[in-house]
Design a protein around this motif. Structure first.
Motif, short mmCIF file in Angstrom:
data_model
loop_
_atom_site.label_atom_id
_atom_site.label_comp_id
_atom_site.label_asym_id
_atom_site.label_seq_id
_atom_site.Cartn_x
_atom_site.Cartn_y
_atom_site.Cartn_z
N ALA A 72 -8.65 14.47 -29.00
CA ALA A 72 -8.04 14.53 -27.67
C ALA A 72 -9.11 14.58 -26.59
O ALA A 72 -8.99 13.95 -25.53
CB ALA A 72 -7.13 15.74 -27.56
N LYS A 73 -10.19 15.34 -26.86
CA LYS A 73 -11.27 15.43 -25.86
C LYS A 73 -12.30 14.33 -26.05
O LYS A 73 -13.34 14.32 -25.39
CB LYS A 73 -11.97 16.78 -25.99
N ARG A 74 -12.04 13.43 -27.01
CA ARG A 74 -12.94 12.29 -27.31
C ARG A 74 -14.32 12.74 -27.80
O ARG A 74 -15.33 12.06 -27.52
CB ARG A 74 -13.15 11.37 -26.10
N ASP A 75 -14.38 13.88 -28.51
CA ASP A 75 -15.65 14.30 -29.11
C ASP A 75 -16.20 13.22 -30.04
O ASP A 75 -17.42 13.09 -30.21
CB ASP A 75 -15.44 15.54 -30.00
N HIS A 76 -15.28 12.47 -30.67
CA HIS A 76 -15.73 11.47 -31.66
C HIS A 76 -16.40 10.27 -30.99
O HIS A 76 -17.11 9.53 -31.64
CB HIS A 76 -14.57 11.03 -32.55
N MET A 77 -16.15 10.10 -29.70
CA MET A 77 -16.77 8.97 -28.99
C MET A 77 -18.01 9.47 -28.27
O MET A 77 -18.19 9.23 -27.07
CB MET A 77 -15.77 8.36 -28.01
N SER A 78 -18.85 10.19 -28.98
CA SER A 78 -20.09 10.71 -28.39
C SER A 78 -21.26 10.23 -29.24
O SER A 78 -21.10 9.95 -30.43
CB SER A 78 -20.07 12.24 -28.38
N GLY A 152 4.19 8.10 -30.28
CA GLY A 152 3.81 9.51 -30.28
C GLY A 152 2.93 9.89 -29.10
O GLY A 152 3.26 10.74 -28.29
N LEU A 153 1.80 9.20 -28.96
CA LEU A 153 0.80 9.61 -27.96
C LEU A 153 1.06 9.01 -26.58
O LEU A 153 0.79 9.63 -25.56
CB LEU A 153 -0.60 9.21 -28.43
N GLY A 154 1.55 7.79 -26.54
CA GLY A 154 1.84 7.13 -25.25
C GLY A 154 0.61 7.09 -24.35
O GLY A 154 -0.51 6.84 -24.80
N GLY A 155 0.83 7.43 -23.09
CA GLY A 155 -0.22 7.33 -22.08
C GLY A 155 -1.41 8.25 -22.33
O GLY A 155 -2.52 8.00 -21.86
N LEU A 156 -1.17 9.35 -23.08
CA LEU A 156 -2.25 10.32 -23.35
C LEU A 156 -3.46 9.67 -24.00
O LEU A 156 -4.58 10.15 -23.87
CB LEU A 156 -1.75 11.40 -24.33
N ALA A 157 -3.22 8.60 -24.76
CA ALA A 157 -4.31 8.01 -25.55
C ALA A 157 -4.97 6.82 -24.88
O ALA A 157 -5.86 6.21 -25.47
CB ALA A 157 -3.77 7.61 -26.93
N ARG A 158 -4.54 6.49 -23.66
CA ARG A 158 -5.17 5.33 -22.99
C ARG A 158 -6.54 5.72 -22.47
O ARG A 158 -6.72 6.79 -21.92
CB ARG A 158 -4.30 4.84 -21.83
N LEU A 159 -7.51 4.84 -22.66
CA LEU A 159 -8.88 5.10 -22.19
C LEU A 159 -9.11 4.39 -20.86
O LEU A 159 -8.61 3.28 -20.64
CB LEU A 159 -9.91 4.59 -23.20
N SER A 160 -9.91 5.04 -20.02
CA SER A 160 -10.30 4.40 -18.76
C SER A 160 -11.30 3.28 -19.09
O SER A 160 -11.84 3.22 -20.21
CB SER A 160 -10.97 5.42 -17.83
N LEU A 161 -11.58 2.45 -18.09
CA LEU A 161 -12.54 1.35 -18.30
C LEU A 161 -13.91 1.91 -18.68
O LEU A 161 -14.59 1.40 -19.59
CB LEU A 161 -12.62 0.54 -17.00
N LYS A 166 -18.14 2.91 -22.77
CA LYS A 166 -18.98 3.83 -23.55
C LYS A 166 -18.72 3.64 -25.05
O LYS A 166 -19.64 3.59 -25.86
CB LYS A 166 -18.65 5.27 -23.12
N LEU A 167 -17.43 3.50 -25.38
CA LEU A 167 -17.06 3.29 -26.79
C LEU A 167 -17.71 2.02 -27.34
O LEU A 167 -18.29 2.01 -28.43
CB LEU A 167 -15.53 3.21 -26.91
N ALA A 168 -17.66 0.95 -26.54
CA ALA A 168 -18.24 -0.33 -26.98
C ALA A 168 -19.76 -0.19 -27.16
O ALA A 168 -20.32 -0.71 -28.13
CB ALA A 168 -17.91 -1.43 -25.96
N ASP A 169 -20.40 0.55 -26.25
CA ASP A 169 -21.86 0.75 -26.36
C ASP A 169 -22.20 1.51 -27.64
O ASP A 169 -23.12 1.15 -28.37
CB ASP A 169 -22.40 1.52 -25.14
N TYR A 184 -8.57 0.02 -28.83
CA TYR A 184 -8.44 0.77 -27.57
C TYR A 184 -8.41 -0.15 -26.36
O TYR A 184 -7.76 0.15 -25.37
CB TYR A 184 -9.57 1.80 -27.44
N ASN A 185 -9.09 -1.29 -26.44
CA ASN A 185 -9.00 -2.24 -25.31
C ASN A 185 -7.57 -2.73 -25.16
O ASN A 185 -6.99 -2.66 -24.09
CB ASN A 185 -9.95 -3.42 -25.53
#
Ligand code: GSH
Length: 307
Positions: A72-78, A152-161, A166-169, A184-185
């Protein structure tokens, strides 16, 4: 290969005993926690996933250290987590400094390395029946993702640009084995056609009908008289879909009876639900409200059933 010999991160090599990088609400991690529980290995201290103090790197006997990686806090995308798991997904396991990725590989390792009941049969025909069910569950992994995000997650899981950039990098350092960048795109800019979600739901519906009919002979476990890893893989899928509002009890009664008996086990109640209870309840509440309004997954399943 389950064992990652030269991880980019220096963290795994420092960890003693068992440490699980996981998220309470993630089915892929829940099945590992379930297996740990069945093997008599209990959840121990909570540590930040990147903690490396002298106290943090130790584990107590017969307990695993919980290193929560919040999706939820996107720790995995670090950067820190991407160096531990290049696909940026949970779970990851460290045992005495050695890093293991992929829930199935982790589960096979645990079954071999620790005592308690064997969850992977050695007898050839039983073993192949178990792996057939596990394979089927793995193929449906993507369908669970699509259905979870859509209903289930709906809008909660949408990522900003910026988050997607950052995810792509970060993904450039690995091979994006779980296809997170593309998913995610499409999900975040709403370009995935509704028919794709419906198709994934239909695949789950068909598979559940088939498993339901197998279980209608009254067998206690998916492949017969003994609990195996096939039960671990499937039960977490059912939990996830129930949380999203799938009416398993009315659509697939034998599947639901089997699931309820797995969910009553101490390993499920403590290791799978434990700290997940509140979030799980919140999802169910949302699904219940949607069902009253005649929208949501319950409604979509009824449509899939008549398709
Ligand atoms: N094949 C992997 C799948 C891992 C996976 O997809 N994990 C999900 C949670 S169930 C995840 O971390 N997803 C990250 C995300 O959705 O952003 C395994 O079973 O270990």
């Amino acid at each position: 290969m389950p064992l990652i010999s030269n991880p980019a991160s220096a963290i795994p090599a420092r960890l003693q005993g068992l440490h699980l990088f996981h998220y309470d609400g993630a089915p892929c991690a829940q099945r590992v926690r379930f297996v740990l529980g069945e093997k008599g290995l209990r959840r121990g201290r909570e540590e930040r996933f990147d903690a490396v103090s002298d106290a943090a790197v130790r584990a107590e006997d017969n307990r695993w250290v919980s290193r929560s990686v919040s999706l939820a806090k996107r720790d995995h995308m670090s950067q820190t987590y991407a160096e531990i798991h290049p696909d940026m997904v949970v779970p990851a396991l460290v045992h005495d400094g050695r890093l293991y990725l992929e829930s199935l590989d982790i589960i096979e390792y645990l079954d071999d390395a620790f005592g308690g009941p064997r969850l992977i049969p050695t007898e050839a025909s039983l073993r192949s029946a178990v792996f057939e069910r596990v394979e089927q569950a793995k193929v449906l992994h993507l369908s669970i993702r699509y259905v979870t995000f859509r209903w289930g997650l709906g809008g909660l899981a949408r990522l900003s640009l910026a988050e997607r950039q950052k995810l792509a990098d970060l993904a450039r350092n690995g091979n994006d084995g779980e296809n997170l960048v593309q998913f995610y795109n499409g999900y975040s800019n709403r370009s995935i056609p509704e028919a794709v979600y419906e198709n994934h739901l239909q695949q789950l519906y068909s598979a559940f009908c088939e498993v339901d009919s197998t279980l209608s002979d009254g067998r206690p476990f998916l492949t017969g008289d003994a609990l195996t890893i096939a039960d671990a893989f499937w039960a977490m899928k059912i939990l996830r879909l129930i949380e999203c509002g799938y009416p398993v009890h009315t659509q697939h009664p034998a599947l639901y009876r089997w699931y309820a008996s797995i969910a009553a086990r101490p390993s499920f109640r403590n290791e799978v639900m434990g700290k997940n209870r509140l979030a799980s309840g919140a999802f169910r509440l949302k699904a219940g409200v949607e069902s009253l309004l005649g929208i949501g997954l319950r409604r979509a399943v009824q449509q899939a059933a008549f398709a």
